[in-house]
Design an enzyme around this catalytic site. Structure first.
Site, PDB file in Angstrom:
ATOM      1  CB  CYS A  22      -0.975  -0.017   1.172  1.00 38.48           C
ATOM      2  SG  CYS A  22      -0.568   1.043   2.529  1.00 38.48           S
TER       3      CYS A  22
ATOM      4  CB  CYS B 238       0.197   4.546   4.146  1.00 39.08           C
ATOM      5  SG  CYS B 238      -0.727   3.059   4.459  1.00 39.08           S
TER       6      CYS B 238
END
Length: 135
Positions: free
Chosen positions: A46, A48
């Site tokens: 992901c 992040c």
């Protein structure tokens, strides 16, 4: 499950910083049995993870006091290892990326994905350094 060639650079980012890649349930159990403090990163693809979690963790271990044991599991790749690692972070729900700190195998601090999203790598590093200083 993600293709190995896709995640190899993401795995290498932590492995090159000194983290042991835990790819089996047995490796997770062995890691958790190590005495002292341990930092376990639930890595992921992901944004992040790439943007703040991995860089934040790398900055955090550039500190005068860090956990003795550094390990990582990769969500979406090493399914059995991740499931075993998540047993150690109960009662927290599955979250990736996330960061767990243990002392003698006992969970003492957990940073869930929603504590990573929207925060800079420097903020994550500062937070982890404060946790390390308290251990």
């Amino acid at each position: 499950m993600y293709p190995e060639q896709l995640v190899a650079p993401m795995k290498a980012e932590l492995a090159n910083a000194g983290f042991s890649e835990l790819t089996t349930p047995e490796a997770v159990d062995a890691f958790m049995k190590k005495p002292g403090t341990s930092l376990l990163v639930f890595n992921s693809v992901c944004g992040c993870a790439a943007g703040t979690a991995r860089p934040g963790v790398r900055k955090a271990i550039d500190h005068n006091k860090i956990p003795a044991n550094l390990g990582t599991v990769f969500a979406g790749v090493d399914k059995e290892a991740v499931n075993k690692a998540r047993e150690y972070t109960l009662p927290y729900p599955p979250s990736s990326p996330s960061i767990a700190v243990f002392k003698d195998g006992n969970l003492v601090h957990f940073v869930e994905r929603h504590h990573i999203e929207g925060r800079s790598a420097d903020m994550i590093a500062t937070h982890l350094k404060m946790v390390f200083d308290e251990l």
